[in-house]
Design a protein around this motif. Structure first.
Motif, PDB file in Angstrom:
ATOM      1  N   GLY A 122      21.682  29.672  88.439  1.00  0.00           N
ATOM      2  CA  GLY A 122      20.632  29.736  87.414  1.00  0.00           C
ATOM      3  C   GLY A 122      20.199  31.153  87.098  1.00  0.00           C
ATOM      4  O   GLY A 122      20.241  31.579  85.934  1.00  0.00           O
ATOM      5  N   PRO A 123      19.802  31.934  88.114  1.00  0.00           N
ATOM      6  CA  PRO A 123      19.384  33.314  87.839  1.00  0.00           C
ATOM      7  C   PRO A 123      20.487  34.169  87.232  1.00  0.00           C
ATOM      8  O   PRO A 123      20.217  35.006  86.353  1.00  0.00           O
ATOM      9  N   VAL A 124      21.745  33.989  87.668  1.00  0.00           N
ATOM     10  CA  VAL A 124      22.838  34.790  87.122  1.00  0.00           C
ATOM     11  C   VAL A 124      23.056  34.460  85.652  1.00  0.00           C
ATOM     12  O   VAL A 124      23.215  35.367  84.815  1.00  0.00           O
ATOM     13  N   ARG A 125      23.065  33.181  85.310  1.00  0.00           N
ATOM     14  CA  ARG A 125      23.245  32.804  83.905  1.00  0.00           C
ATOM     15  C   ARG A 125      22.087  33.315  83.049  1.00  0.00           C
ATOM     16  O   ARG A 125      22.286  33.762  81.916  1.00  0.00           O
ATOM     17  N   ASP A 126      20.886  33.253  83.592  1.00  0.00           N
ATOM     18  CA  ASP A 126      19.715  33.726  82.836  1.00  0.00           C
ATOM     19  C   ASP A 126      19.812  35.217  82.539  1.00  0.00           C
ATOM     20  O   ASP A 126      19.523  35.660  81.419  1.00  0.00           O
ATOM     21  N   ILE A 127      20.220  35.994  83.554  1.00  0.00           N
ATOM     22  CA  ILE A 127      20.234  37.441  83.340  1.00  0.00           C
ATOM     23  C   ILE A 127      21.410  37.860  82.463  1.00  0.00           C
ATOM     24  O   ILE A 127      21.317  38.835  81.702  1.00  0.00           O
ATOM     25  N   LEU A 128      22.530  37.116  82.516  1.00  0.00           N
ATOM     26  CA  LEU A 128      23.631  37.407  81.594  1.00  0.00           C
ATOM     27  C   LEU A 128      23.214  37.105  80.153  1.00  0.00           C
ATOM     28  O   LEU A 128      23.614  37.815  79.221  1.00  0.00           O
ATOM     29  N   GLN A 129      22.411  36.084  79.964  1.00  0.00           N
ATOM     30  CA  GLN A 129      21.878  35.816  78.623  1.00  0.00           C
ATOM     31  C   GLN A 129      20.926  36.924  78.200  1.00  0.00           C
ATOM     32  O   GLN A 129      20.922  37.358  77.049  1.00  0.00           O
ATOM     33  N   TRP A 130      20.137  37.441  79.151  1.00  0.00           N
ATOM     34  CA  TRP A 130      19.165  38.507  78.872  1.00  0.00           C
ATOM     35  C   TRP A 130      19.859  39.769  78.383  1.00  0.00           C
ATOM     36  O   TRP A 130      19.332  40.474  77.509  1.00  0.00           O
ATOM     37  N   VAL A 131      21.050  40.067  78.934  1.00  0.00           N
ATOM     38  CA  VAL A 131      21.774  41.259  78.489  1.00  0.00           C
ATOM     39  C   VAL A 131      22.768  40.947  77.369  1.00  0.00           C
ATOM     40  O   VAL A 131      23.565  41.793  76.985  1.00  0.00           O
ATOM     41  N   GLY A 132      22.720  39.717  76.857  1.00  0.00           N
ATOM     42  CA  GLY A 132      23.542  39.354  75.711  1.00  0.00           C
ATOM     43  C   GLY A 132      24.999  39.091  76.010  1.00  0.00           C
ATOM     44  O   GLY A 132      25.860  39.257  75.133  1.00  0.00           O
ATOM     45  N   SER A 134      26.166  36.061  77.762  1.00  0.00           N
ATOM     46  CA  SER A 134      26.348  34.709  78.282  1.00  0.00           C
ATOM     47  C   SER A 134      27.695  34.121  77.888  1.00  0.00           C
ATOM     48  O   SER A 134      28.234  33.255  78.593  1.00  0.00           O
ATOM     49  N   GLU A 135      28.285  34.605  76.785  1.00  0.00           N
ATOM     50  CA  GLU A 135      29.588  34.080  76.358  1.00  0.00           C
ATOM     51  C   GLU A 135      30.752  34.747  77.076  1.00  0.00           C
ATOM     52  O   GLU A 135      31.902  34.337  76.914  1.00  0.00           O
ATOM     53  N   ARG A 136      30.476  35.795  77.865  1.00  0.00           N
ATOM     54  CA  ARG A 136      31.539  36.498  78.601  1.00  0.00           C
ATOM     55  C   ARG A 136      31.446  36.251  80.096  1.00  0.00           C
ATOM     56  O   ARG A 136      31.945  37.041  80.898  1.00  0.00           O
ATOM     57  N   ILE A 137      30.851  35.163  80.468  1.00  0.00           N
ATOM     58  CA  ILE A 137      30.527  34.898  81.863  1.00  0.00           C
ATOM     59  C   ILE A 137      31.755  34.849  82.765  1.00  0.00           C
ATOM     60  O   ILE A 137      31.705  35.216  83.939  1.00  0.00           O
ATOM     61  N   ASP A 138      32.902  34.427  82.216  1.00  0.00           N
ATOM     62  CA  ASP A 138      34.119  34.302  83.021  1.00  0.00           C
ATOM     63  C   ASP A 138      35.072  35.489  82.863  1.00  0.00           C
ATOM     64  O   ASP A 138      36.146  35.508  83.472  1.00  0.00           O
ATOM     65  N   ALA A 139      34.693  36.471  82.062  1.00  0.00           N
ATOM     66  CA  ALA A 139      35.574  37.606  81.789  1.00  0.00           C
ATOM     67  C   ALA A 139      35.603  38.573  82.968  1.00  0.00           C
ATOM     68  O   ALA A 139      34.592  38.812  83.630  1.00  0.00           O
ATOM     69  N   VAL A 140      36.789  39.129  83.235  1.00  0.00           N
ATOM     70  CA  VAL A 140      36.907  40.177  84.261  1.00  0.00           C
ATOM     71  C   VAL A 140      36.695  41.534  83.598  1.00  0.00           C
ATOM     72  O   VAL A 140      36.849  41.674  82.368  1.00  0.00           O
ATOM     73  N   PRO A 141      36.316  42.559  84.350  1.00  0.00           N
ATOM     74  CA  PRO A 141      35.955  43.856  83.762  1.00  0.00           C
ATOM     75  C   PRO A 141      37.002  44.448  82.824  1.00  0.00           C
ATOM     76  O   PRO A 141      36.644  45.055  81.802  1.00  0.00           O
ATOM     77  N   ALA A 142      38.298  44.284  83.121  1.00  0.00           N
ATOM     78  CA  ALA A 142      39.337  44.902  82.296  1.00  0.00           C
ATOM     79  C   ALA A 142      39.350  44.369  80.868  1.00  0.00           C
ATOM     80  O   ALA A 142      39.870  45.028  79.969  1.00  0.00           O
ATOM     81  N   THR A 143      38.777  43.193  80.655  1.00  0.00           N
ATOM     82  CA  THR A 143      38.771  42.594  79.313  1.00  0.00           C
ATOM     83  C   THR A 143      37.470  42.879  78.568  1.00  0.00           C
ATOM     84  O   THR A 143      37.297  42.418  77.440  1.00  0.00           O
ATOM     85  N   LEU A 144      36.566  43.642  79.188  1.00  0.00           N
ATOM     86  CA  LEU A 144      35.278  43.940  78.584  1.00  0.00           C
ATOM     87  C   LEU A 144      35.259  45.356  78.026  1.00  0.00           C
ATOM     88  O   LEU A 144      35.931  46.249  78.554  1.00  0.00           O
ATOM     89  N   SER A 145      34.500  45.568  76.963  1.00  0.00           N
ATOM     90  CA  SER A 145      34.322  46.917  76.426  1.00  0.00           C
ATOM     91  C   SER A 145      33.450  47.740  77.365  1.00  0.00           C
ATOM     92  O   SER A 145      32.827  47.208  78.293  1.00  0.00           O
ATOM     93  N   GLY A 146      33.395  49.060  77.113  1.00  0.00           N
ATOM     94  CA  GLY A 146      32.564  49.923  77.935  1.00  0.00           C
ATOM     95  C   GLY A 146      31.103  49.508  77.914  1.00  0.00           C
ATOM     96  O   GLY A 146      30.433  49.483  78.953  1.00  0.00           O
ATOM     97  N   GLY A 147      30.606  49.162  76.734  1.00  0.00           N
ATOM     98  CA  GLY A 147      29.213  48.728  76.622  1.00  0.00           C
ATOM     99  C   GLY A 147      28.957  47.429  77.352  1.00  0.00           C
ATOM    100  O   GLY A 147      27.909  47.241  77.976  1.00  0.00           O
TER     101      GLY A 147
END
Length: 237
Positions: A122-132, A134-147
Motif C-alpha cells: 500500500g505505501p509503495v503504491r501510494d508513493i509511486l502515485q505521488w511521484v507520478g 504508478s504506471e511504471r511500477i513493474d519497470a526496471v531502471p534500464a527502461t526508465l528515463s533519467g527523470g
C-alpha cells in the motif's frame, strides 16, 4: 530533538581523507526541523563531503556532531543504523538496484527495516502515485528515463518517512522542466514537515523556493556560518 526544533548541530567539525589537507574545516552550524536548505558552492568546495557527514556515511576527523539529540560521534556503531533510518538520501547517480522493479526498489528500505510484506504494498503504491510513476511500477531502471529514475530514487528515499531528506545535485541529470517538477516534490515533502537539504551548483534553483535558507561552502568552509543558519524553526501547518 530539542524544544527549539534542532535536529543537527555541528561544532567545529573538520574532515580530511588520509593524510591530505582538510576538505572541510571549522564547520559550526545548526539545522532546524521543517526547514528547506540549499547547499551551494563551486565544484570541489566540499558539498558531497558535507552531505556524507549529514547522512553518517563518513565520520569527521575532528569536532562534534549531534543528530536528533544524540551524539553521533561517540555512540556505539550498532546504534548508527537506527539513526541513519531517520535520514533519506537521494544520490546524484540514483543508485537504483538494476535488476529490481520500480516497486521493489522503493520497497527496499521497508524490507531492510523488517516491515511485513502485507504492510509494504500500500505505501509503495501510494508513493509511486505521488511521484507520478504508478504506471511504471513493474519497470526496471534500464527502461526508465533519467527523470523517472530520479523520481524512483526520491520515492525510495522518503518511503520510510525520514525526518530529514538529503539530496546531492538532484536536478543535475534532468532537463529544466523535470528539474522544476522535482523541486515541487521536495517542497511538498518539506511542507509535510521533513527537513530538506539540497546540494546544487544551479543557482537558479535557489529562487524557486522562496523560504529556503542558503549554506554556501567556499573551499571547505561555510561562507556565512552565523547568518541564515541560525534561523528559528518554522511552524508546520
Amino acid at each position: 530533538m530539542s524544544a527549539e526544533g534542532e535536529i543537527i548541530h555541528f561544532d567545529n567539525v573538520g574532515l580530511r581523507y588520509g593524510t591530505d589537507r582538510e576538505v572541510l574545516s571549522d564547520l559550526t552550524f545548526t539545522l532546524f526541523a521543517g526547514r528547506f536548505y540549499f547547499l551551494t558552492g563551486a565544484s570541489g568546495a566540499g558539498k558531497t563531503s558535507l552531505l556524507k557527514l549529514l547522512y553518517l556515511a563518513q565520520r569527521p576527523s575532528r569536532g562534534a556532531i549531534r543528530m536528533f539529540g544524540k551524539d553521533a560521534i561517540t555512540m556505539p556503531r550498532r546504534h548508527l543504523p537506527d539513526l541513519r533510518r531517520r535520514v533519506g538520501v537521494v544520490f546524484q547517480d540514483f543508485r537504483l538496484v538494476p535488476h529490481l522493479s520500480a516497486f521493489d526498489n522503493v520497497a527496499l528500505p521497508l524490507r531492510v527495516a523488517g516491515h511485513a510484506e502485507k504492510d509494504i504494498a500500500g505505501p509503495v503504491r501510494d508513493i509511486l502515485q505521488w511521484v507520478g510513476l504508478s504506471e511504471r511500477i513493474d519497470a526496471v531502471p534500464a527502461t526508465l528515463s533519467g527523470g523517472e529514475q530520479q523520481r524512483i530514487a526520491i520515492a525510495r528515499a522518503v518511503i520510510g518517512r525520514p525526518a530529514m531528506l538529503v539530496a546531492d545535485e538532484p536536478t543535475g541529470n534532468v532537463d529544466p522542466d523535470m528539474a522544476h517538477k522535482l523541486m515541487r516534490l521536495f517542497e511538498m515533502l518539506n511542507r509535510q514537515g521533513t527537513t530538506v537539504v539540497v546540494a546544487t551548483h544551479d543557482l537558479d534553483l535557489l529562487r524557486k523556493v522562496p523560504e529556503s535558507l542558503i549554506m554556501r561552502l567556499d573551499r571547505g568552509r561555510l561562507a556565512d556560518p552565523t547568518g541564515a543558519l541560525r534561523y528559528p524553526p518554522r511552524k508546520i501547518s
